[in-house]
Design an enzyme around this catalytic site. Structure first.
Site: not given
Length: 307
Positions: A180, A209, A212, A251-252, A306
């Site tokens: 990431c 890239r 979260d 954001i989840y 996640a």
């Protein structure tokens, strides 16, 4: 009055809550996402950007960075230090491959107790540490990117090529999770002219890239600032600025209530970082070498990762 630098982070989450593109992502959880973000943190006075609107367990972040720097890719050594942030991926792979409904606690216990089991099921593939310290090129030559950057900083500090990264296209498929935070670039300012004695100032820019924001970014910012302090100490430079650039920032959907709680809080002063000794090399730092003072955050806010 200067606005607290943590508002860069809070404003980005608030923007995504209001304007983020809703999509179903790889994990199936769903996100509100956007493309392109930047944050800047002036670290020249010893501040450590550990966010304060929720408690960030900074020692876990630093232990992960030190683990990256060893070149290790197996979670066993992390678990020995009570760091569990990478367990989800090999655990999911084990459950899928075997059909065994093993608990995380039992899986981690087997990794710690059984070296052969750990070798088979605890390895994450050629993730960050492997690429940073043992990048293998098409001719089979192995490159230690960290050592190369430190050598450049010592001998050619005006270079624009002081970069290391982990996006090895040929090995992405073998990674438990592709990198990431991908690209790290150092920059030296305040370089002395011949005869001058002023100290150079080292800054770091990181391109990520995928981010979260609620769970990952606070860890990333903290450990990247610590890396900057370590490298600056090794090359006899002052610490300058950390610049963070995000690609897909998101954001989840299962974090939204937690984010709203965090946004209701006022930032508090950042703590200070002190390195208690100067090891002989970048490879010799230990968690005991880092002292973080005056960190008084709001309470922690729990949320699920996640996978």
């Amino acid at each position: 009055m200067v606005r607290h630098p943590e508002y860069q982070y809070l404003d980005l989450m608030a923007h995504l809550l209001e304007n983020g593109d809703r999509r179903i992502d790889r994990t199936g959880v769903g996100t509100l996402s956007g493309l392109g973000a930047m944050m800047r943190f002036d670290l020249s006075k010893g501040q450590l950007p550990v966010f304060t609107t929720k408690r960030v367990y900074w020692k876990l972040a630093v232990k992960e960075m030190l683990w990256f720097l060893t070149g290790d890719t197996n979670i066993r050594n992390l678990l020995k230090q009570n760091v569990r942030i990478w367990t989800d991926w090999p655990l999911a792979a084990y459950r899928k491959a075997t059909g065994e409904a093993i608990s995380q606690e039992d899986f981690e216990a087997r990794i710690l107790a059984d070296e052969a089991f750990a070798e088979t099921w605890g390895d994450l593939g050629p993730v960050y540490g492997k690429q940073w310290r043992q990048w293998r090129d098409a001719d089979g030559q192995v490159h230690d990117q960290i050592a190369t950057v430190i050598d450049q900083l010592r001998h050619n500090p005006s270079s624009r090529r002081m970069i290391f990264h982990a996006w090895n296209v040929g090995e992405l498929a073998g990674m438990a999770l592709p990198p990431c935070h991908m690209v790290y670039q150092f920059h030296v300012s305040n370089l002395p002219s011949p005869g001058e004695t002023k100290r150079p100032r080292l800054s770091l820019m990181v391109y990520q890239r995928s981010c979260d924001l609620f769970l990952g970014n606070p860890f990333n910012i903290c450990q990247q600032a610590v890396l900057l302090a370590m490298v600056a100490q090794q090359v006899d430079m002052d610490v300058g600025e950390l610049v963070w650039a995000g690609g897909d920032v998101h954001i989840y959907l299962n974090h939204l209530d937690a984010i709203r709680e965090q946004l209701s809080r006022e930032p508090r002063p950042f703590p200070t970082l002190r390195l208690l000794r100067r090891p002989d090399s970048i490879d010799d730092y230990r968690i005991e070498d880092f002292e973080v003072s005056d960190y008084e955050p709001h309470a922690a806010i729990a949320a699920e990762v996640a996978v």
